[in-house]
Design an enzyme around this catalytic site. Structure first.
Site, mmCIF file in Angstrom:
data_model
loop_
_atom_site.group_PDB
_atom_site.id
_atom_site.type_symbol
_atom_site.label_atom_id
_atom_site.label_comp_id
_atom_site.label_asym_id
_atom_site.label_seq_id
_atom_site.Cartn_x
_atom_site.Cartn_y
_atom_site.Cartn_z
ATOM 1 N N TYR A 1 0.814 -1.229 0.000
ATOM 2 C CA TYR A 1 0.000 0.000 0.000
ATOM 3 C C TYR A 1 0.839 1.267 0.000
ATOM 4 C CZ TYR A 1 0.728 -0.867 5.028
ATOM 5 O OH TYR A 1 1.274 -1.149 6.247
ATOM 6 N N LYS A 2 2.162 1.140 0.138
ATOM 7 C CA LYS A 2 3.006 2.330 0.128
ATOM 8 C C LYS A 2 3.386 2.654 -1.318
ATOM 9 C CE LYS A 2 4.317 1.735 4.905
ATOM 10 N NZ LYS A 2 5.059 0.895 5.824
HETATM 11 C C1 PLP Z 1 4.532 0.238 6.910
HETATM 12 C C2 PLP Z 1 5.469 -0.683 7.574
HETATM 13 C C3 PLP Z 1 5.004 -1.835 8.210
HETATM 14 C C4 PLP Z 1 3.529 -2.100 8.340
HETATM 15 O O1 PLP Z 1 3.199 -3.423 8.542
HETATM 16 P P1 PLP Z 1 1.697 -3.902 8.304
HETATM 17 O O2 PLP Z 1 1.686 -5.302 8.723
HETATM 18 O O3 PLP Z 1 1.392 -3.692 6.853
HETATM 19 O O4 PLP Z 1 0.798 -3.038 9.133
HETATM 20 C C5 PLP Z 1 5.948 -2.706 8.748
HETATM 21 N N1 PLP Z 1 7.273 -2.439 8.663
HETATM 22 C C6 PLP Z 1 7.726 -1.317 8.062
HETATM 23 C C7 PLP Z 1 9.204 -1.062 7.982
HETATM 24 C C8 PLP Z 1 6.844 -0.409 7.513
HETATM 25 O O5 PLP Z 1 7.297 0.703 6.940
#
Ligand code: PLP
Length: 423
Positions: free
Chosen positions: A233-234
């Site tokens: 999603y990023k």
């Molecule tokens: C955004 C992010 C996550 C998020 O994890 P989700 O399981 O998708 O909520 C984890 N680690 C890093 C380094 C991130 O930037």
């Protein structure tokens, strides 16, 4: 507006990727520099999501095997399409779970304590969820995280020396989990070198690619990385809560998953409904339950755009955008209390610029009021991520210009220097 604005115009005019902006829902009245937290919706992703709904509408249960993209094979198909972005073989990748869930899965698979080799090495600047997962994995095996989770320390609170990381790879370490790019400072950790160092010491190593996938090309297979996890999603623009991804190197193809579920079965065996599972012979084995089709569907369209734009060209433009931004910060925001806290070298920085300022929280609020969407990270961080698909050099110019105005007129003082609930 002067010379710097003319330069932005020039850079936009010679931008080979400028056509991709029209592929996205960009609001002309705001400048969106938060694609490193949630990428914007593309028309392609919208279409493939609507296609998935259409399949459901038309086929009901038969959508699993009918239609343009049968759901039963979607996770593997998306894995195959993701593989080029990270330099993986198609069979090494599957789209499934989330970063946190996939980390649990692969730590429970790769963490194999033996004798005095029982510890997990992480970094003290890691994203919290990664640390929580490691702590609970240790607890589940009866190890005290206080003792068995060890951290590489940062000297400046922002970055790591690769030598300092390697020094911590001692005899008692069984597993290493590190980010490819630090989520605050944007520092790239040298994955190839760290993987070699870990393997020289007989330690398994995995990376969290949340801030590098879609930012620059990787060569996970050739580097011999054991495993990796990421979210979509990023920078991958697959929407809020989109299904994530995982990589397991081919050499581990037959490693039994630490956590098992029926979607990890060999496709032709799954519906035998046997109680002794026959795992898939590729990364598909690490899936758990029924895939979240509607949260994976946007990625189909999103990955098409990556294929068309090309990872190398995207990286080149991203570096140019952030380089131009740093030049403007240095020329226009001098003496205003900002420091550029990301590494400067192209091969050491990810997709965003990381500014620090004592008043960061309220400066971000003032930026929002001026139509700029930044990303605040407590206590002092402002992340600005111009995304090569849809942001322009003139937008970079406007953001720094508004920042200058906010500081000169002190409009940020109207706001409280405190973060919101989601920041
Ligand atoms: C955004 C992010 C996550 C998020 O994890 P989700 O399981 O998708 O909520 C984890 N680690 C890093 C380094 C991130 O930037």
């Amino acid at each position: 507006m002067g010379k710097s604005y003319a330069k932005a115009r020039e850079l936009d005019q010679s931008d080979a990727l400028s056509g991709f902006r029209d592929e996205f829902y960009v609001h002309d009245e705001t400048i969106y520099f938060d694609g490193n937290s949630l990428g914007l919706l593309s028309k392609r992703a919208e279409k493939t999501t609507l296609d998935a709904l259409e399949s459901w509408k038309q086929y009901g249960i038969d959508g699993w095997t009918e239609g343009e993209t049968p759901w039963f094979y979607l996770s593997e198909k998306l894995g195959t399409k993701t593989a080029p972005l990270i330099g993986a073989r198609p069979s090494e990748v599957v789209t499934t779970g989330s970063t946190t869930v996939n980390l649990h899965q692969l730590v429970s698979t790769f963490y194999q304590p033996e004798g005095s080799k029982t510890k997990i090495l992480a970094d003290e600047l890691a994203f919290p969820t990664d640390i929580y997962a490691l702590q609970s994995q240790l607890q589940l095996r009866g190890y005290d995280p206080e003792e068995h989770l060890v951290f590489v320390k940062s000297r400046d609170g922002q970055t790591f020396h690769e030598e300092a990381i390697i020094e911590k790879m001692t005899e008692d370490i069984a597993l290493i989990v590190l980010p490819s790019v630090l989520y605050r400072s944007g520092q790239i950790l040298p994955m190839k070198r760290l993987t070699e160092a870990a393997h020289d010491r007989n330690i398994a190593i995995g990376f969290d690619l949340c801030h590098s996938i879609g930012v620059f090309p990787h060569h996970l297979h050739d580097w011999g990385v054991d495993f990796a996890v990421w979210c979509n999603y990023k920078y991958l623009n697959a929407g809020p809560g989109a299904v994530g991804g995982l990589f397991v190197h081919q050499k581990h193809g037959h490693k039994a998953p630490g956590l098992t579920g029926w979607f990890g079965s060999r496709k032709d065996k799954q519906f035998d409904m046997a109680h002794d599972m026959t795992p898939a012979e590729d990364a598909g084995a690490y899936q758990l339950g029924t895939p979240h089709i509607l949260s994976a569907a946007p990625l189909i369209g999103s990955l098409e755009l990556f294929e068309e734009a090309g990872a190398e060209r995207l990286r080149k433009k991203s570096l140019a955008l952030t380089r131009y931004m740093m030049e403007l910060v240095e020329s226009k925001l001098q003496g205003m209390g900002f420091t550029i806290a990301n590494p400067r070298e192209d091969d050491r920085r990810g997709g965003h610029v990381y500014l620090e300022h004592r008043e960061a929280a309220r400066i971000c609020k003032a930026l929002k009021a001026e139509g700029v969407i930044p990303d605040f990270r407590a206590p002092r961080g402002i992340r600005l991520a111009p995304v090569p698909f849809y942001n322009t050099f003139t937008e970079v110019w406007h953001v720094i210009d508004r920042l200058q105005m906010i500081m000169e007129k002190e409009t940020y003082k109207k706001y409280e220097n405190k973060r919101g609930v989601v920041a």
